[in-house]
Design an enzyme around this catalytic site. Structure first.
Site, PDB file in Angstrom:
ATOM      1  N   LYS A   8      -3.020  -8.127  -4.202  1.00 52.53           N
ATOM      2  CA  LYS A   8      -2.713  -6.894  -4.923  1.00 52.53           C
ATOM      3  C   LYS A   8      -1.296  -6.989  -5.469  1.00 52.53           C
ATOM      4  O   LYS A   8      -0.469  -7.818  -5.028  1.00 52.53           O
ATOM      5  CB  LYS A   8      -2.845  -5.666  -4.011  1.00 52.53           C
ATOM      6  N   ASP A 132      -0.797  -1.509   4.346  1.00 49.63           N
ATOM      7  CA  ASP A 132      -1.562  -1.669   3.118  1.00 49.63           C
ATOM      8  C   ASP A 132      -2.969  -2.220   3.358  1.00 49.63           C
ATOM      9  O   ASP A 132      -3.717  -2.458   2.412  1.00 49.63           O
ATOM     10  CB  ASP A 132      -0.817  -2.530   2.089  1.00 49.63           C
TER      11      ASP A 132
END
Length: 260
Positions: A8, A132
């Site tokens: 990401k 995350d």
């Protein structure tokens, strides 16, 4: 079962304030990118972790994939597995590779052993592994708040017609060290610093060409002070024609957004 955990990037990253539990409240947009590890999980006689590709520091049995297995095994009667992980996503680069591997492990075990856990329940397990990790359960553009574990799906129409290029400088940035030097935004005003008061989503709703001077990763100032050579990688992306460039997460990877 074979899966391909992706990386990401962070579109904007504002560190808002330090919390009483030692973590920080932040605001960022997690955006999946097409860079992958390779993860294979099969039933085995004992719990085993095998790592290949990019060298990953530490004991393999301390890997987040093992921790993901143990989190589910504590609540469900699942057999031991062998986990084979081929690392392609750089380590210590702010791309969330380890978190992605852990979240994909949760997803794989859920499917392999018919645990029938919803994404919301998997995200709750993921949140115990890393801030995350929950994002990778959903794996679509998400606004992250709190420690990053409070997620809201969003659209980023401004990126239509653009492509993302990643750059991997040969530097490792410790997340703990990056946070150690950060000055949260609630202290900026106390120190007389100027700051854009708009939210990340307000800025992202504007054309990409306007992001350069307004969409900020707060870790850049801290990390560039520790490793000055990194600033040149961002400038090089602009020199190549990027309309926006930034460090991802706490670094050290950079991304540039280019017109297709």
């Amino acid at each position: 079962m074979i899966l391909y955990p992706n990386a990401k990037i962070n579109l904007g990253l504002s560190v808002l304030q330090k919390r009483e539990d030692g973590f920080h409240n932040l605001e960022t947009l997690f955006y999946p990118v097409n860079v992958h590890d390779v993860l294979e999980i099969v039933e085995g006689k004992e719990l085993r972790m095998c790592q290949y590709g990019i060298e990953y520091p530490g004991d393999p049995m301390d890997n987040l994939c093992i921790k993901a297995y143990r989190a589910l095994a504590a609540d469900f009667d699942i057999p031991p597995v062998e986990i084979h992980l081929f690392k392609k996503v750089p380590v210590g680069a702010g791309l969330g590779g380890g978190s992605s591997d852990a979240a994909f492990t949760l997803r794989a075990l859920n499917e392999m052993f018919s645990l029938e856990l919803s994404d919301e329940k998997l995200a709750a397990y993921a949140a115990t592994l890393g801030s995350d990790c929950p994002f990778f359960v959903y794996n679509r553009p998400m606004l992250g708040t709190g420690r990053g574990e409070i997620l809201e799906p969003v659209e980023v129409p401004a990126l239509e017609g653009y492509e993302i290029k990643l750059v991997y400088p040969p530097y490792f940035v410790s997340t703990a060290a990056a946070y150690g030097g950060i000055i949260p935004r609630n202290r900026w005003l106390e120190m007389g610093w100027e700051a854009d008061s708009r939210s990340v989503m307000d800025i992202l709703s504007q054309p990409v060409e306007t992001w350069k001077n307004s969409l900020v990763n707060d870790f850049e100032k801290t990390v560039f002070a520790k490793i000055p050579e990194l600033a040149a990688y961002k400038e090089e992306l602009y020199a190549q024609g990027a309309v926006y460039a930034s460090m991802s997460g706490s670094g050290s990877a950079f991304f540039g957004i280019f017109r297709k």
